[in-house]
Design a protein around this motif. Structure first.
Motif, mmCIF file in Angstrom:
data_model
loop_
_atom_site.group_PDB
_atom_site.id
_atom_site.type_symbol
_atom_site.label_atom_id
_atom_site.label_comp_id
_atom_site.label_asym_id
_atom_site.label_seq_id
_atom_site.Cartn_x
_atom_site.Cartn_y
_atom_site.Cartn_z
ATOM 1 N N LYS A 104 -6.091 3.859 -3.750
ATOM 2 C CA LYS A 104 -4.796 3.884 -3.597
ATOM 3 C C LYS A 104 -4.480 1.685 -4.269
ATOM 4 O O LYS A 104 -5.206 0.905 -3.887
ATOM 5 N N ALA A 105 -3.234 1.840 -4.486
ATOM 6 C CA ALA A 105 -2.728 1.067 -5.265
ATOM 7 C C ALA A 105 -2.494 0.212 -4.445
ATOM 8 O O ALA A 105 -1.969 -0.095 -3.040
ATOM 9 N N ASP A 106 -2.814 -1.611 -5.044
ATOM 10 C CA ASP A 106 -2.249 -2.935 -3.723
ATOM 11 C C ASP A 106 -0.219 -3.592 -4.091
ATOM 12 O O ASP A 106 -0.029 -3.249 -4.800
ATOM 13 N N LEU A 107 -0.327 -3.311 -2.845
ATOM 14 C CA LEU A 107 1.626 -3.788 -2.919
ATOM 15 C C LEU A 107 0.851 -5.203 -2.663
ATOM 16 O O LEU A 107 0.837 -5.178 -1.539
ATOM 17 N N ILE A 108 1.448 -6.326 -4.088
ATOM 18 C CA ILE A 108 0.800 -7.752 -3.252
ATOM 19 C C ILE A 108 2.524 -8.210 -3.125
ATOM 20 O O ILE A 108 2.386 -8.943 -2.491
ATOM 21 N N LYS A 109 3.704 -7.913 -3.600
ATOM 22 C CA LYS A 109 4.752 -8.401 -3.515
ATOM 23 C C LYS A 109 5.969 -6.943 -2.690
ATOM 24 O O LYS A 109 6.184 -6.979 -4.230
ATOM 25 N N ALA A 110 6.658 -7.140 -1.652
ATOM 26 C CA ALA A 110 7.106 -5.540 -2.143
ATOM 27 C C ALA A 110 8.725 -6.388 -2.422
ATOM 28 O O ALA A 110 8.794 -7.708 -3.007
ATOM 29 N N GLY A 111 9.388 -5.517 -3.611
ATOM 30 C CA GLY A 111 11.146 -5.706 -3.988
ATOM 31 C C GLY A 111 11.653 -4.754 -4.209
ATOM 32 O O GLY A 111 12.035 -3.840 -4.088
ATOM 33 N N THR A 112 13.231 -4.865 -4.443
ATOM 34 C CA THR A 112 14.179 -4.151 -4.916
ATOM 35 C C THR A 112 14.527 -4.214 -6.242
ATOM 36 O O THR A 112 15.503 -3.169 -6.958
ATOM 37 N N ASP A 113 14.159 -4.906 -6.981
ATOM 38 C CA ASP A 113 14.667 -4.596 -8.726
ATOM 39 C C ASP A 113 14.383 -4.345 -9.803
ATOM 40 O O ASP A 113 14.870 -3.956 -10.694
ATOM 41 N N VAL A 114 12.939 -4.483 -9.589
ATOM 42 C CA VAL A 114 11.937 -3.967 -10.666
ATOM 43 C C VAL A 114 10.585 -4.364 -10.522
ATOM 44 O O VAL A 114 10.439 -4.716 -9.498
ATOM 45 N N SER A 115 10.391 -3.164 -10.749
ATOM 46 C CA SER A 115 9.124 -3.036 -10.201
ATOM 47 C C SER A 115 7.438 -3.918 -11.893
ATOM 48 O O SER A 115 7.278 -3.076 -12.454
ATOM 49 N N GLY A 139 13.269 -17.139 -8.555
ATOM 50 C CA GLY A 139 14.266 -18.210 -8.765
ATOM 51 C C GLY A 139 15.348 -18.474 -9.590
ATOM 52 O O GLY A 139 16.913 -18.805 -9.555
ATOM 53 N N LYS A 140 15.325 -16.617 -9.864
ATOM 54 C CA LYS A 140 16.597 -16.208 -11.010
ATOM 55 C C LYS A 140 17.571 -15.383 -10.348
ATOM 56 O O LYS A 140 18.494 -15.086 -11.270
ATOM 57 N N GLY A 141 16.946 -15.487 -8.879
ATOM 58 C CA GLY A 141 17.371 -14.596 -7.679
ATOM 59 C C GLY A 141 17.113 -12.887 -8.200
ATOM 60 O O GLY A 141 18.252 -11.559 -7.885
ATOM 61 N N ILE A 142 16.252 -12.804 -9.070
ATOM 62 C CA ILE A 142 15.812 -11.579 -8.581
ATOM 63 C C ILE A 142 14.824 -10.914 -8.428
ATOM 64 O O ILE A 142 13.564 -11.709 -8.444
ATOM 65 N N ASN A 143 14.889 -10.602 -7.270
ATOM 66 C CA ASN A 143 13.307 -9.295 -6.125
ATOM 67 C C ASN A 143 12.482 -8.685 -6.568
ATOM 68 O O ASN A 143 12.570 -7.222 -7.239
ATOM 69 N N ALA A 144 11.516 -8.550 -7.091
ATOM 70 C CA ALA A 144 10.706 -7.789 -8.257
ATOM 71 C C ALA A 144 9.562 -7.681 -6.912
ATOM 72 O O ALA A 144 9.033 -8.245 -6.179
ATOM 73 N N GLU A 145 9.088 -6.376 -7.068
ATOM 74 C CA GLU A 145 7.823 -5.616 -6.773
ATOM 75 C C GLU A 145 6.106 -5.990 -7.578
ATOM 76 O O GLU A 145 6.776 -5.170 -8.305
ATOM 77 N N LEU A 146 5.312 -6.572 -6.982
ATOM 78 C CA LEU A 146 4.706 -6.337 -7.551
ATOM 79 C C LEU A 146 3.513 -5.312 -6.929
ATOM 80 O O LEU A 146 3.192 -5.701 -6.287
ATOM 81 N N ILE A 147 2.654 -4.756 -7.788
ATOM 82 C CA ILE A 147 1.595 -3.721 -7.553
ATOM 83 C C ILE A 147 0.254 -3.636 -8.033
ATOM 84 O O ILE A 147 0.615 -3.934 -9.235
#
Lengths: 329, 274
Positions: A182-193, A213-221
């Motif tokens: 199973k992959a690890d969700l390190i940071k949840a986000g909505t704009d880009v995976s 800082g640019k207002g982009i909520n990235a998801e990191l897996i």
């Protein structure tokens, strides 16, 4: 907990603990025990920790023979010699014969640093990924490696462990729950995976900060197991964000990018940008220099993410309604 | 060795040749030459020397056999069927779709096969690994393995040879099926192995040269001697004839490595071996 501790030290400590309680586990080196940190195991386990000399082909098949005799061997070398050099032994003696051998590749990709191009495997994941039945695991930090080791031994089959050997920034803490598949969700986000593996995870963590800082909520897996990849995690995240960036310390052909694209192309096509080695060999230099030269820094990840998001918001699917040619590759 | 035991092994060798050429003949093509050249060694091992139990193929502490020249699988399958590891009728499925008897030895598919082989050079290393495993466990078993003469051109053979000597694996007994031919021609014409006995000696092995690799008594004596080795693995070099015992195969010479077998040839061979 593991700040400033080398991965190889953690690896050999954990292997030693496992060998102490499990007599089936054997450690075989091909004249790189000092590099891997496993030399000390020979004093503790004179029968079960030994060297085959500079003979990686023999190491792989000897391990397969030991596995056929009921043992669980760990074999190790630098990544190019643990994969492309012994590809046929891994394919036939180990994997085709379904032998339970664990293969450790040290210094993946650009982390070979001063050993240079001959020792930089940009294709090891590609080589191993195309062998049926091979599991590929790349730990991101010491905590993950510690949690993974018992699972690796418990899993009855060949696993390729792509091991960075020096100290790395800690990503996971004591309470981390590890699952090999199973992959690890390190940071949840909505704009880009952002899907990242190995040393590129910490680069991606920094990229997420810049994006915020640019207002982009990235998801990191973190994709620690590249094969079999956590298909569900990839699709669910892509469905949520509609834009994907892959980050790997490997050729973008054959590795994480390929694995992610294979899934998305079939089940949920979205824009994908690849950060990684762009189909060339390595060279002598320190990691930071090569990260910059090969465009694998947090800034490069940010650029890739922004481009992906822009395409998404411009409505360019790139697959059926694009009005301009894709510059993705 | 008593005369009746010799006679039994000679008869058994003939029977194994019959089963082998019959199964290859029914298919119409196969590795005839290298199967027939190794029959006596297999018979002496499986009917006289090895500590095995066909009713318990996974018995702990049993002796192991690795056919590193994996293309001689059909000869080994004939032995395993005759020993009762599986039904003899399965020999008719040799190399056909969904068979448990593929052209090259496969430990996953075939009961009684101790190690998969087929990519030359690897099985020998695997046998070395098993011999090391037996030493770690201290179970006093022996590991036997057959390498081809052409296979001996693989670098991995010599990597494994050095390691086995270093580890003093005196429980490892190898055989070289020295039939003097490989696929492309005579061994000496392609890349010669001579002096082969000196090579193995130089690599730290005890070496026994069997002048007639089809003489069961000579093979058994060589194995007996190899078992006495206190600190070294032993290589028994068998001077053999590729295609031995079947006239059309022997006559085919270099082309008998992987050759077609007609129905007439199959029947003729069975008559010769009656």
């Amino acid at each position: 907990m593991y700040e400033n501790v080398e991965m190889r030290q953690v690896f050999s400590n954990e292997l030693g603990k496992i060998m102490e309680r499990d007599e089936r586990v054997v450690c075989i080196d091909a004249d790189l025990a000092r590099a891997q940190g496993t030399l000390g195991l020979r004093q503790q386990f004179p029968d079960r920790a030994f060297d085959v000399g500079v003979a990686e082909q023999n190491m792989a098949s000897v391990a397969a023979g030991l596995a056929a005799y009921g043992f669980i061997p760990f074999i190790g070398s630098f990544t190019p010699f643990a994969t492309r050099r012994i590809c046929d032994q891994v394919a036939i003696s180990i994997t085709y014969a379904k032998r339970n051998v664990k293969i450790v590749g040290l210094d993946p990709g650009i982390s070979a640093e001063l050993n240079g191009g001959t020792h930089m495997s940009m294709e090891d994941i590609g080589v191993m990924r195309s062998i049926p039945g091979m599991v590929i695991f790349e730990p991101v930090d010491c905590m993950q490696l510690v949690k993974a080791m018992p699972e690796i031994v418990r899993y009855d089959g060949p696993i390729y462990i792509r091991l960075f050997r020096k100290a790395v920034p800690a990503i996971f803490h004591e309470d981390y729950q590890f699952d090999l598949f199973k992959a690890d969700l390190i940071k949840a986000g909505t704009d880009v995976s952002i899907f990242a593996s190995g040393i590129m995870v910490s680069q991606a963590v920094s990229a997420c900060e810049i994006l915020r800082g640019k207002g982009i909520n990235a998801e990191l897996i973190n994709i620690h197991t590249i094969k079999p990849i956590d298909r569900k995690a990839v699709i669910e995240s892509a469905r949520k964000t509609g834009a994907v960036v892959t980050c790997e310390n490997h050729n973008i052909i054959g590795g994480l990018n390929s694995a992610v694209c294979e899934i998305l192309a079939e089940d949920f096509p979205v824009h994908v940008k690849a950060v990684g080695v762009k189909d060339h060999f390595g060279e002598v230099a320190k990691i930071d220099y090569l990260l910059a030269k090969y465009k694998m820094t947090p800034g490069d990840i940010v650029d890739a993410a922004v481009e992906c998001i822009n395409r998404k918001t411009r409505g360019q699917s790139g697959f059926c309604s694009s009005s301009e040619p894709s510059s993705n590759h | 060795m008593k005369e009746n035991e010799i006679a039994f092994l000679v008869d058994k060798s003939k029977h194994i040749r019959r089963l082998t050429i019959d199964s290859i003949g029914k298919l119409g093509v196969g590795h005839v030459g290298g199967c027939l050249s190794i029959v006596e060694a297999l018979v002496v091992l499986y009917y006289k020397e090895m500590n095995i139990n066909p009713q318990k193929p996974d018995m702990a502490g049993r002796d192991r056999f690795v056919m590193s020249k994996g293309h001689a699988g059909p000869a080994l399958y004939a032995v395993l069927a005759d020993k009762g590891y599986f039904e003899a009728c399965l020999l008719d499925t040799l190399n056909r779709p969904e068979t448990t008897l593929p052209s090259h030895c496969d430990m996953i598919r075939t009961k009684g096969i101790d190690m998969t082989a087929g990519s030359l050079g690897q099985g020998f290393s695997c046998a070395v690994g098993m011999a090391k495993g037996s030493k770690i466990k201290g179970d006093n078993s022996r590991i036997y393995t057959v390498v081809g003469d052409g296979e001996s051109q693989e670098g991995q053979i010599w990597e494994a040879a050095m390691f086995a000597a270093q580890q003093k694996l005196n429980n490892l007994i190898g055989f070289t099926d020295y039939n003097k031919f490989q696929l492309d021609g005579g061994i000496s014409e392609i890349v010669g192995l001579e002096p082969l006995d000196m090579k193995w000696k130089a690599f730290g092995w005890d070496v026994i040269v069997v002048q007639d690799g089809h003489d069961v008594k000579e093979i058994a004596e060589a194995i007996g001697k190899a078992r006495q080795s206190e600190a070294k693995p032993t290589m028994i070099i068998l001077n053999t004839i590729k295609g031995k015992g079947v006239s059309f195969a022997e006559a085919a010479g270099v082309t008998n490595h992987n050759m077609p077998v007609t129905e007439e040839q199959r029947i003729q061979a069975l008559k010769e071996l009656a």
